[in-house]
Design an enzyme around this catalytic site. Structure first.
Site, PDB file in Angstrom:
ATOM      1  N   ARG A 167       0.817  -1.211   0.000  1.00  0.00           N
ATOM      2  CA  ARG A 167       0.000   0.000   0.000  1.00  0.00           C
ATOM      3  C   ARG A 167       0.851   1.263   0.000  1.00  0.00           C
ATOM      4  NH1 ARG A 167      -5.334   1.659   1.550  1.00  0.00           N
ATOM      5  NH2 ARG A 167      -5.365   3.685   2.588  1.00  0.00           N
ATOM      6  N   VAL A 198      -6.846   7.654  -2.331  1.00  0.00           N
ATOM      7  CA  VAL A 198      -6.706   6.258  -1.913  1.00  0.00           C
ATOM      8  C   VAL A 198      -7.583   6.122  -0.677  1.00  0.00           C
ATOM      9  CG1 VAL A 198      -5.150   4.449  -1.135  1.00  0.00           C
ATOM     10  CG2 VAL A 198      -4.352   6.137  -2.817  1.00  0.00           C
ATOM     11  N   SER A 199      -8.678   5.384  -0.810  1.00  0.00           N
ATOM     12  CA  SER A 199      -9.649   5.295   0.279  1.00  0.00           C
ATOM     13  C   SER A 199      -9.042   4.648   1.509  1.00  0.00           C
ATOM     14  CB  SER A 199     -10.875   4.485  -0.171  1.00  0.00           C
ATOM     15  OG  SER A 199     -11.516   5.108  -1.253  1.00  0.00           O
ATOM     16  N   ALA A 200      -9.676   4.864   2.648  1.00  0.00           N
ATOM     17  CA  ALA A 200      -9.231   4.226   3.884  1.00  0.00           C
ATOM     18  C   ALA A 200      -9.233   2.717   3.717  1.00  0.00           C
ATOM     19  CB  ALA A 200     -10.147   4.629   5.035  1.00  0.00           C
ATOM     20  N   GLN A 230     -11.970  -0.036   1.961  1.00  0.00           N
ATOM     21  CA  GLN A 230     -11.609  -0.917   0.851  1.00  0.00           C
ATOM     22  C   GLN A 230     -11.804  -2.379   1.229  1.00  0.00           C
ATOM     23  OE1 GLN A 230      -7.674   0.891   0.392  1.00  0.00           O
ATOM     24  NE2 GLN A 230      -8.236   1.528  -1.678  1.00  0.00           N
TER      25      GLN A 230
END
Length: 419
Positions: free
Chosen positions: A48, A82-84, A88
């Site tokens: 990530r 970039v979502s949490a 996700q």
């Protein structure tokens, strides 16, 4: 939020990242966002930290609740992120992705597509699309860097999906959507599933829809928030400003062609507020987003009252929420959901309503009655979402709130109880 432990300085950089990924999986399990080994395994493998903006530390990159903005518009509003990780993981669990599947992601960033690629394996296929070439260029570059060259990255309007690689067993939408366009269901394989952050009456829920012929039926939903969809499918919430002075802003968020007597409600806000209390209580850490969903389905003239902290501090309203608090419109008056501590009961709160305007007391009491009905009949229930084609006769739809959108008629149907 629980803080991840710091990296072991004796580890190699890669070992340190593996340690952070393992800690992230553990945190997401505690949050019930990760429930399957398939999602956990993908989170352990995908780096990530390679997908977040420069300047974000590894600990921040692997924080469960932290989203990272990757692009803003000329006004400084986030248009891509970039979502949490929690969100996700939650949506991947909703999608129930299996090896060998074809998956379309609408709204690209790279990281989520990499997670999906891990889940479908070498026999599967992943396509990720976005309307913004800056976003797709970045996703392509980072996916290649992380070793996911086989993911298809396409710059196109998400409203049209991506027919080239259809049909898809799963479609995951990672931008806030107001409707479900025909292209999505047309590119879905028989019995396929769509997971979409669907906005109804200003409230967004990540809904997992299973296709049953031309009808989509929810298998579950979760509270979420996403940047809104751009392009031909864009439909923004309208904001009716009630007060705007020196940072003390109050407005009504109106959705799905809802209307309000704005001038009268501006005057109503100036009047002393009335209050009514329900006797319905809840623990301070217990979620109550289903109450708001109930109010949205039961209150005919529904809106969300958004206010800044300065507006609250100056006594204009009793609570501050940028996204909005459930509100009942009552002609020239309105009332919004409120809460207060229960004396002598630590961490226990009572629901109520504050009203403004000539009919403030009636508006507040009516909202309280809706809260009491939720507590009496549906506190332990969760409704089902249905998405029928737009030409489906109303008489053929399930019972419940029907919201007519451009492509679909969305029904939110709560379980019926025999009293």
């Amino acid at each position: 939020m629980t803080t991840l432990r710091s990296m072991n300085l004796n580890n190699s950089p890669e070992e340190s990242m593996e340690e952070l990924r393992e800690a992230l999986v553990g945190e997401l399990r505690k949050l019930n966002a990760v429930r399957s080994e398939a999602v956990a395994a993908a989170l352990r493998r995908v780096p990530r930290h390679l997908f977040v903006p420069e300047g974000v530390t590894p600990e921040q990159a692997y924080a469960a609740e932290r989203a990272e903005v990757t692009k803003r518009d000329e006004h400084g509003v986030a248009v891509s992120s970039v979502s949490a990780a929690r969100v996700q993981a939650m949506m991947l669990e909703q999608a129930d992705i299996r090896p060998g599947m074809r998956v379309l992601e609408i709204g690209s960033g790279g990281y989520n597509a990499a997670l999906i690629a891990e889940m479908v394996g070498p026999e599967g296929e992943v396509t990720t699309i976005d309307i913004d070439p800056d976003v797709t260029d970045r996703a392509r570059r980072l996916l290649d860097r992380a070793g996911y060259e086989r993911v298809h990255v396409v710059c196109t309007d998400g409203e049209a999906g991506e027919a080239k690689h259809a049909p898809y067993d799963r479609i995951i939408v990672t931008v806030g959507a107001w409707d479900i366009p025909p292209a999505w269901t047309g590119q879905l394989a028989d019995g396929g599933r769509i997971v979409v952050p669907l906005r109804v009456r200003g409230l967004t829920r990540s809904v997992s829809f299973q296709a049953q012929g031309e009808v989509l039926v929810s298998t579950g939903y979760e509270l979420c928030g996403f940047v809104p969809m751009q392009g031909s499918g864009e439909m923004r919430v309208q904001v009716a400003v009630l007060h705007d002075e020196k940072g003390a802003e109050v407005g009504l968020r109106l959705d799905d062609e809802q209307e309000a007597e704005v001038e009268q409600l501006r005057e109503a806000l100036k009047r002393p507020r009335a209050q009514a209390w329900s006797g319905v209580t809840i623990g301070g850490s217990v979620p109550f987003d289903d109450l708001d969903l109930w109010l949205a389905t039961e209150v005919t003239d529904y809106a969300l009252l958004a206010a800044t902290p300065a507006a609250r501090d100056r006594g204009l309203v009793a609570s501050a929420s940028p996204l909005g608090t459930s509100t009942l419109l009552y002609g020239d008056s309105f009332a919004y959901r409120a809460g207060r501590p229960v004396p002598g009961k630590e961490d226990l709160y009572e629901f109520g309503a504050y009203g403004h305007g000539p009919n403030a007391e009636k508006a507040a009491q009516r909202l309280v009655e809706k809260i009491q009905a939720w507590d009496r009949e549906h506190r332990d229930d969760r409704p089902t979402f249905y998405a029928h084609p737009a030409d489906t006769p109303i008489a053929q739809l399930p019972h419940g709130l029907v919201v007519i959108k451009k492509h679909r008629r969305i029904t939110i149907s709560w379980p019926a109880h025999n009293n």
